[in-house]
Design a protein around this motif. Structure first.
Motif, PDB file in Angstrom:
ATOM      1  N   ALA A 191      -1.396 -12.184 -25.567  1.00 29.67           N
ATOM      2  CA  ALA A 191      -0.884 -10.851 -25.887  1.00 29.67           C
ATOM      3  C   ALA A 191      -1.575 -10.228 -27.097  1.00 29.67           C
ATOM      4  O   ALA A 191      -1.187  -9.150 -27.538  1.00 29.67           O
ATOM      5  CB  ALA A 191       0.619 -10.912 -26.137  1.00 29.67           C
ATOM      6  N   GLY A 192      -2.585 -10.905 -27.648  1.00 25.64           N
ATOM      7  CA  GLY A 192      -3.351 -10.283 -28.714  1.00 25.64           C
ATOM      8  C   GLY A 192      -3.318 -10.947 -30.064  1.00 25.64           C
ATOM      9  O   GLY A 192      -3.995 -10.490 -30.990  1.00 25.64           O
ATOM     10  N   ALA A 193      -2.552 -12.027 -30.237  1.00 24.29           N
ATOM     11  CA  ALA A 193      -2.584 -12.752 -31.508  1.00 24.29           C
ATOM     12  C   ALA A 193      -3.938 -13.447 -31.641  1.00 24.29           C
ATOM     13  O   ALA A 193      -4.526 -13.889 -30.653  1.00 24.29           O
ATOM     14  CB  ALA A 193      -1.459 -13.772 -31.576  1.00 24.29           C
ATOM     15  N   ASP A 194      -4.436 -13.550 -32.873  1.00 29.68           N
ATOM     16  CA  ASP A 194      -5.706 -14.221 -33.127  1.00 29.68           C
ATOM     17  C   ASP A 194      -5.524 -15.665 -33.571  1.00 29.68           C
ATOM     18  O   ASP A 194      -6.397 -16.504 -33.347  1.00 29.68           O
ATOM     19  CB  ASP A 194      -6.483 -13.468 -34.214  1.00 29.68           C
ATOM     20  CG  ASP A 194      -6.888 -12.076 -33.778  1.00 29.68           C
ATOM     21  OD1 ASP A 194      -7.747 -11.970 -32.889  1.00 29.68           O
ATOM     22  OD2 ASP A 194      -6.312 -11.110 -34.298  1.00 29.68           O
ATOM     23  N   GLU A 223      -2.077  -1.066 -33.942  1.00 28.45           N
ATOM     24  CA  GLU A 223      -2.104   0.397 -34.001  1.00 28.45           C
ATOM     25  C   GLU A 223      -2.051   0.894 -35.435  1.00 28.45           C
ATOM     26  O   GLU A 223      -2.638   1.934 -35.773  1.00 28.45           O
ATOM     27  CB  GLU A 223      -0.920   0.973 -33.215  1.00 28.45           C
ATOM     28  CG  GLU A 223      -1.032   0.815 -31.704  1.00 28.45           C
ATOM     29  CD  GLU A 223       0.235   1.273 -31.011  1.00 28.45           C
ATOM     30  OE1 GLU A 223       1.180   1.716 -31.707  1.00 28.45           O
ATOM     31  OE2 GLU A 223       0.289   1.188 -29.768  1.00 28.45           O
ATOM     32  N   LEU A 224      -1.356   0.151 -36.283  1.00 27.06           N
ATOM     33  CA  LEU A 224      -1.202   0.548 -37.681  1.00 27.06           C
ATOM     34  C   LEU A 224      -2.357   0.074 -38.560  1.00 27.06           C
ATOM     35  O   LEU A 224      -2.317   0.252 -39.775  1.00 27.06           O
ATOM     36  CB  LEU A 224       0.126   0.011 -38.222  1.00 27.06           C
ATOM     37  CG  LEU A 224       1.381   0.650 -37.599  1.00 27.06           C
ATOM     38  CD1 LEU A 224       2.639  -0.078 -38.061  1.00 27.06           C
ATOM     39  CD2 LEU A 224       1.466   2.131 -37.937  1.00 27.06           C
ATOM     40  N   GLY A 225      -3.356  -0.539 -37.962  1.00 28.85           N
ATOM     41  CA  GLY A 225      -4.573  -0.874 -38.696  1.00 28.85           C
ATOM     42  C   GLY A 225      -4.956  -2.327 -38.778  1.00 28.85           C
ATOM     43  O   GLY A 225      -6.029  -2.650 -39.308  1.00 28.85           O
ATOM     44  N   ALA A 226      -4.125  -3.238 -38.299  1.00 29.92           N
ATOM     45  CA  ALA A 226      -4.452  -4.657 -38.397  1.00 29.92           C
ATOM     46  C   ALA A 226      -5.666  -4.987 -37.524  1.00 29.92           C
ATOM     47  O   ALA A 226      -5.651  -4.760 -36.319  1.00 29.92           O
ATOM     48  CB  ALA A 226      -3.266  -5.509 -37.972  1.00 29.92           C
ATOM     49  N   GLN A 227      -6.701  -5.527 -38.147  1.00 29.87           N
ATOM     50  CA  GLN A 227      -7.882  -5.955 -37.411  1.00 29.87           C
ATOM     51  C   GLN A 227      -7.747  -7.386 -36.909  1.00 29.87           C
ATOM     52  O   GLN A 227      -8.558  -7.851 -36.108  1.00 29.87           O
ATOM     53  CB  GLN A 227      -9.107  -5.829 -38.313  1.00 29.87           C
ATOM     54  CG  GLN A 227      -9.361  -4.397 -38.792  1.00 29.87           C
ATOM     55  CD  GLN A 227     -10.375  -4.336 -39.918  1.00 29.87           C
ATOM     56  OE1 GLN A 227     -11.248  -5.184 -40.031  1.00 29.87           O
ATOM     57  NE2 GLN A 227     -10.256  -3.330 -40.768  1.00 29.87           N
ATOM     58  N   ALA A 228      -6.744  -8.081 -37.406  1.00 26.51           N
ATOM     59  CA  ALA A 228      -6.445  -9.439 -36.961  1.00 26.51           C
ATOM     60  C   ALA A 228      -4.955  -9.683 -37.154  1.00 26.51           C
ATOM     61  O   ALA A 228      -4.335  -9.116 -38.044  1.00 26.51           O
ATOM     62  CB  ALA A 228      -7.255 -10.463 -37.746  1.00 26.51           C
ATOM     63  N   VAL A 229      -4.388 -10.545 -36.295  1.00 30.46           N
ATOM     64  CA  VAL A 229      -2.963 -10.868 -36.370  1.00 30.46           C
ATOM     65  C   VAL A 229      -2.797 -12.380 -36.323  1.00 30.46           C
ATOM     66  O   VAL A 229      -3.268 -13.036 -35.390  1.00 30.46           O
ATOM     67  CB  VAL A 229      -2.171 -10.221 -35.214  1.00 30.46           C
ATOM     68  CG1 VAL A 229      -0.705 -10.651 -35.265  1.00 30.46           C
ATOM     69  CG2 VAL A 229      -2.284  -8.706 -35.257  1.00 30.46           C
ATOM     70  N   ALA A 230      -2.132 -12.917 -37.342  1.00 28.05           N
ATOM     71  CA  ALA A 230      -1.821 -14.342 -37.396  1.00 28.05           C
ATOM     72  C   ALA A 230      -0.316 -14.520 -37.262  1.00 28.05           C
ATOM     73  O   ALA A 230       0.460 -13.768 -37.861  1.00 28.05           O
ATOM     74  CB  ALA A 230      -2.301 -14.963 -38.710  1.00 28.05           C
ATOM     75  N   VAL A 231       0.092 -15.497 -36.481  1.00 29.01           N
ATOM     76  CA  VAL A 231       1.507 -15.769 -36.248  1.00 29.01           C
ATOM     77  C   VAL A 231       1.845 -17.159 -36.761  1.00 29.01           C
ATOM     78  O   VAL A 231       1.108 -18.117 -36.508  1.00 29.01           O
ATOM     79  CB  VAL A 231       1.843 -15.684 -34.746  1.00 29.01           C
ATOM     80  CG1 VAL A 231       3.287 -16.101 -34.497  1.00 29.01           C
ATOM     81  CG2 VAL A 231       1.595 -14.285 -34.217  1.00 29.01           C
TER      82      VAL A 231
END
Length: 392
Positions: A61-64, A26-34
């Motif tokens: 849940a949406g992590a890439d 929501e805050l702008g991340a086009q990709a998320v790495a964990v």
């Protein structure tokens, strides 16, 4: 923010974790790495579920991209845990932001406290207070407050404390990642029961699982995660806590004080304290209680005990030397292009990259094999070398 990184344990992955990933987007991340702890955790225990199950829950849940935080670094103190996670995420070229939960979502305040802890005078201020017999956490907060008014109160929050350590690591490593603290929602760290919004803490969910099985987690975890947890439980992949206790204690009983002295973090006779406690303790909780003192926090004792059982010494590389992929979408794999560290899903290939990689991989596998033995249905050795990455 273009792409966000998150350091986590996901033990187990729950609705609050899913909210954090969604909020980053929501805050702008086009990709998320964990960067996720693998088989052992920072509290000095084994994870409830194998890393493959938890990685799949995060991807659903949406992590890439889900990278392993290798076991020797996953069971370090908050300082070491944060430094390792920051180093791994900083090696992923496209990431520009580090997202984490805190009680005080003020990046400026967290950075100011981190700078105070890095100042040359901090070590002297801390030593003076420890010399007066103060417990470490209290002495640290008082020393920080003396150098940076407000830092002491900030460090009283467990998530603030970890957030400050993330900021310390970012500053010390010269990372390009910008800290983005989010207000922790739901239950407080370790709270027994759900908090505001219905979110429950991971410790509460582990207790629910032990009492009533995975179905009891239904109100607090995403539906996709619950399905994975039920499947894992049917296969007997959840942790047998008694088996873990017996495995750790049996290893410790076979060790001598001289052998224990090689454990990282040994000092001030800690190896003798452990050796004596092992001989009269029949459980890990009894062992921790027998070692209890003002000098050593309970969490430190738990980590030291696990380090000793796993043979972790100060000769291990100070930071993880590779990126092991536990799971990734197509977008997640793109994030690894040009990575600053060797990246692969295969631990066998990674361990051949350098002597540091070989040492870290062997230590990682040792913990993975211990955890595999302590599943409700014991698993064979070597799965950290044969496990295929999760690909949604």
């Amino acid at each position: 923010m273009k792409a966000a990184g998150i350091v986590a344990e996901y033990d187990p992955f729950h609705a609050g974790h899913a909210w954090q990933i969604a909020r980053a987007r929501e805050l702008g991340a086009q990709a998320v790495a964990v960067c996720m702890s693998a088989d052992v955790t920072q509290r000095g225990g084994a994870a409830l579920l194998p890393p493959a199950v938890r990685a799949r829950a995060a991807l659903a849940a949406g992590a890439d991209l889900v990278l392993a935080l290798p076991n020797p670094y996953a069971c370090l103190s908050a300082e070491g845990f944060a430094a390792a996670g920051v180093a791994l995420l900083s090696a992923v070229p496209e990431l520009d932001t580090l997202v984490f939960g805190t009680e005080t979502p003020d990046a400026g305040a967290l950075l100011a406290a981190a700078r105070a802890l890095l100042r040359p005078g901090f070590s002297e201020a801390l030593a003076a207070r420890l010399g007066g017999g103060r417990p470490f956490a209290a002495a640290r907060a008082e020393a920080a407050e003396a150098l940076c008014p407000g830092a002491g109160a900030l460090l009283e929050g467990p998530n603030n404390n970890l957030g400050v350590e993330y900021c310390k690591a970012l500053l010390r490593q010269g990372s390009r990642l910008a800290p983005l603290p989010l207000a922790r929602v739901g239950a407080a760290h370790g709270q027994p029961g759900p908090g505001k919004g219905g979110f429950a803490s991971a410790s509460h969910l582990r207790a629910l699982w032990e009492e009533r099985g995975p179905e009891a987690l239904a109100p607090y975890v995403p539906a996709a995660a619950l399905a994975l947890y039920k499947e894992a439980a049917d296969a007997g992949l959840d942790l047998d806590r008694r088996a873990f206790e017996a495995a750790v204690l049996s290893r410790l009983r076979a060790m001598t004080p001289a052998g224990l002295a090689k454990t990282r973090g040994t000092g001030e006779g800690l190896e003798h304290l452990l050796a004596g406690a092992v001989r009269r303790s029949g459980s890990l909780e009894g062992l921790y209680a027998a070692m209890k003192s003002k000098r050593y926090a309970h969490a430190r004792l738990r980590r030291y005990v696990l380090d000793a059982a796993l043979g972790y010494t100060s000769e291990l590389p100070p930071l993880p030397p590779y990126l092991q992929v536990l799971g990734a979408s197509g977008r997640g794999l793109e994030l690894l292009r040009g990575a600053a560290l060797p990246a692969d899903a295969s631990l066998a290939r990674l361990e051949k990259k350098s002597a540091a990689c070989a040492a870290a991989a062997a230590a990682h596998a040792a913990a993975a094999d211990l955890a595999a033995l302590c599943r409700r249905v014991p698993q064979p050795c070597g799965q950290s070398y044969t496990q295929k990455p999760a690909l949604p």
